[in-house]
Design a protein around this motif. Structure first.
Motif, PDB file in Angstrom:
ATOM      1  N   VAL A 603      19.465 -52.281  26.578  1.00  0.00           N
ATOM      2  CA  VAL A 603      18.148 -52.911  26.697  1.00  0.00           C
ATOM      3  C   VAL A 603      18.298 -54.409  26.457  1.00  0.00           C
ATOM      4  CG1 VAL A 603      16.760 -50.893  26.078  1.00  0.00           C
ATOM      5  CG2 VAL A 603      17.643 -52.384  24.279  1.00  0.00           C
ATOM      6  N   SER A 639       8.676 -56.223  23.960  1.00  0.00           N
ATOM      7  CA  SER A 639       9.958 -55.531  24.083  1.00  0.00           C
ATOM      8  C   SER A 639       9.791 -54.022  24.250  1.00  0.00           C
ATOM      9  CB  SER A 639      10.839 -55.817  22.862  1.00  0.00           C
ATOM     10  OG  SER A 639      10.245 -55.302  21.682  1.00  0.00           O
ATOM     11  N   HIS A 642      10.353 -52.107  27.616  1.00  0.00           N
ATOM     12  CA  HIS A 642      11.672 -51.639  28.060  1.00  0.00           C
ATOM     13  C   HIS A 642      11.830 -50.137  27.849  1.00  0.00           C
ATOM     14  CE1 HIS A 642      12.799 -55.794  28.365  1.00  0.00           C
ATOM     15  NE2 HIS A 642      12.856 -56.002  27.066  1.00  0.00           N
TER      16      HIS A 642
END
Length: 647
Positions: A603, A639, A642
């Motif tokens: 990631v 984030s 993701h």
């Protein structure tokens, strides 16, 4: 080197020169004991809890305006024990008892600005701030909120607030609007002290618009006072309708009245991370905070008048409150605001060398990042003044212990410490008269009956279990805010194991009587019914050069929990078949087949809380199709995108 070979041991001279050794001698003299090491002192402190804490009050010169009628009121079970009933005191009075010209606070900013204030000048600044608060109508029990960088004015306002018996609560300015509102909106502050912005990683972030929105959203606010932190200019502050800090404290007060308050009178309101819901507002009292910090700073960390303490922290982390208490020892406290890696990995080490820091505290993640950057501080800086390094925030990897002794100093007391916001202090921490073993926290804290237990409640040694404390201690929270019947408080710590404080950490008491923490209990992995602490995986993965950082969570699949490992790689590295195979082999060779992830995925970023901790729970909820209730608790909520539909 085997696990039971010390990385560092104190010399006989170092032992005899420590404050802890002097305390041992004082205990022996007072109580007729014959302690000559930490282990027997610890056992005595737990077996004689009320004697220990009462003697500590006397030994550390804790001044009660009104003496305690009873030291220890033992109810049938935790959490109803009460300490020092009838005693009155004031936290700020103890932090301001040094009035000499030695530096009390040194402030260093990312852009190179430096300010210093002596103990004598700090007292005067606090006197003027307290008078300003009094004129603004702040009284005993009122809340003052700080949305501030880690600067001198923050400490001044905290001390002024608490000198009045009012309650201080702070967040760092990198909290988003909703993150601040979720905290301050619950406690109804009467006054907000804030900065007009802050610096981070060569960027200037203006916060005035956010302050306007907060002023409108928190109806209890009667005043908003703003410090011109960015460039010293004040026009934008007054144009926004706020009062300038300089105008607010413009008075001639030169003395302080310290309001005597009850031992458990609220001092601080701190906050849980809040990633699974609204943050818990944890109330800590004057007496418990002061007494516990006196113990930890003086005895466990060996900080005295000649020391210079620098803890890399923000005002949104409990270590800020902890380091501020070092003022009671007469030490100098170094404050820093900005990125620890701007303009390079030497950012903090230049300050450590320049200020002749003797005690440096940071997070485990920072030490790991320093090693990943290939930066060896001892190659570039004169660190001869540095005697102790503290690490917390997450388990310190075994390899990070090696790095500290190889790349920083071979003769240093490295103290990995663990506790938390819940107790504004530590359950396990450093000890200047015991060795340091690789991967271990040196000892359990004096007066704290810390054990690790099985699911059935059996006490374990050299086996993994849940961290509990079996006795009462003064720095237990006074309460949760807005929890009048104490139901939420009891559920948080006493529901799982009635009569014991259940802290939510998963760890082990070692053969050396040290402690290893494997991670949070609620993040423990459970593949095939076998419990695995995430730190066991991180220890293996993060020594691989290509991996910047990692995060392991459990994914529910076919009635079992499968381990999924997410990795963020260095530079432009990619997770190919070869690297994935090497990760699996490394984990298998050094742990067990159960530790090997079912899936390994790359990631671009990993979510972290505003205090810098990676949020395993937020990722676990996302990949299992659950809602993350409070993304404002994350500094980088984007984030999480993701992880949606990644499996």
């Amino acid at each position: 080197m085997t696990m039971n070979t010390p990385l560092w041991s104190p010399s006989e001279e170092q032992i005899r020169a420590s404050a802890l050794w002097r305390f041992i001698l004082a205990v022996n003299e007072r109580f007729g004991t014959d302690h000559n090491n930490y282990d027997t002192l610890y056992q005595w402190s737990v077996a004689n809890s009320s004697k220990f804490w009462a003697f500590l009050v006397e030994y550390q010169d804790i001044h009660f305006s009104q003496p305690a009628q009873q030291i220890f009121v033992d109810a049938e079970a935790l959490p109803d024990t009460r300490w020092f009933e009838g005693a009155t005191l004031n936290y700020a009075e103890h932090l301001l008892r040094s009035r000499d010209e030695k530096s009390a606070l040194v402030f260093c900013r990312e852009d190179g600005e430096r300010q210093a204030v002596s103990h004598a000048d700090l007292y005067l600044q606090v006197a003027r701030a307290a008078e300003a608060l009094r004129r603004a109508g702040i009284d005993k029990g009122d809340r003052v909120a700080g949305l501030l960088p880690n600067c001198i004015e923050t400490v001044v306002m905290m001390l002024a607030t608490t000198s009045l018996g009012a309650i201080w609560s702070s967040c760092s300015p990198d909290f988003g609007f909703h993150g601040v509102l979720d905290r301050f909106g619950q406690i109804n502050p009467k006054l907000l002290i804030a900065a007009d912005g802050y610096f981070y990683n060569a960027k200037t972030i203006d916060t005035l618009e956010r302050l306007k929105a907060l002023e409108e959203a928190i109806p209890s606010l009667q005043n908003v006072v703003v410090i011109p932190f960015l460039n010293g200019e004040t026009e934008s502050i007054t144009e926004a309708g706020f009062m300038r800090y300089g105008t607010f404290i413009d008075n001639e007060a030169d003395s302080l009245h310290f309001e005597p308050v009850a031992f458990n009178h609220p001092l601080y309101i701190l906050y849980s991370s809040g990633t699974t819901g609204a943050p818990k507002c944890i109330v800590h009292g004057h007496g418990g905070t002061l007494l516990q910090h006196a113990k930890e700073l003086s005895l466990h960390t060996d900080i005295g008048h000649s020391d210079i303490l620098f803890y890399f922290t923000t005002c949104g982390w409990m270590m800020w409150n902890w380091q501020a208490s070092a003022l009671m020892t007469g030490a100098t406290v170094v404050l820093y605001d900005g990125s620890p890696f701007h303009p390079g990995p030497d950012a903090l080490w230049r300050i450590i060398e320049q200020e002749q820091v003797s005690v440096f505290g940071t997070s485990a993640r920072y030490i790991a990042a320093l090693e990943k950057a290939g930066y060896r501080p001892s190659d570039h800086h004169n660190l001869s003044a540095l005697q102790r390094i503290l690490s917390t925030g997450s388990p310190l990897l075994h390899e990070s212990f090696d790095f500290v002794y190889d790349a920083i100093s071979p003769d240093i007391n490295l103290a990995s410490i663990s506790g938390g916001t819940d107790i504004v202090s530590c359950f396990a921490l450093g000890c200047p008269i015991r060795p340091v073993y690789r991967g271990q926290l040196q000892c359990r804290g004096l007066g704290m009956d810390v054990q690790f237990i099985s699911g059935q409640g059996d006490v374990l040694k050299e086996q993994k279990g849940e961290l509990v404390c079996r006795n009462s201690f003064p720095s237990m929270p006074v309460s949760f805010w807005n929890d009048p019947d104490g139901k939420k408080y009891r559920k948080a710590y006493f529901e799982t194991h009635p009569g014991l404080w259940s802290h939510g950490d998963y760890g082990e008491l070692t053969a050396e009587d040290g402690v290893i923490i494997f991670g949070r209990s609620d993040a423990v992995l459970n593949p095939g019914g076998v419990r695995i602490g995430t730190a066991e995986i991180y220890r293996q993965v993060e020594k691989i050069p290509e991996i910047q950082e990692s995060l392991a969570v459990g994914h529910l699949e076919d009635g079992d929990e499968k381990v999924v490992l997410f990795v963020r790689l260095s530079g432009d590295q990619t997770l190919d078949e070869s690297l994935e195979s090497f990760i699996r082999k490394t984990i298998r060779a050094n742990t067990t087949p159960r530790h090997v992830p079912a899936k390994i995925l790359q990631v671009a970023d990993l979510p972290r809380t505003v205090s810098g901790k990676l949020s395993e729970l937020a990722v676990k909820a996302t990949i299992n199709g659950e809602t993350v209730n409070n993304t404002d608790a994350l500094i980088n909520p984007e984030s999480l995108e993701h992880f949606k539909n990644i499996l």
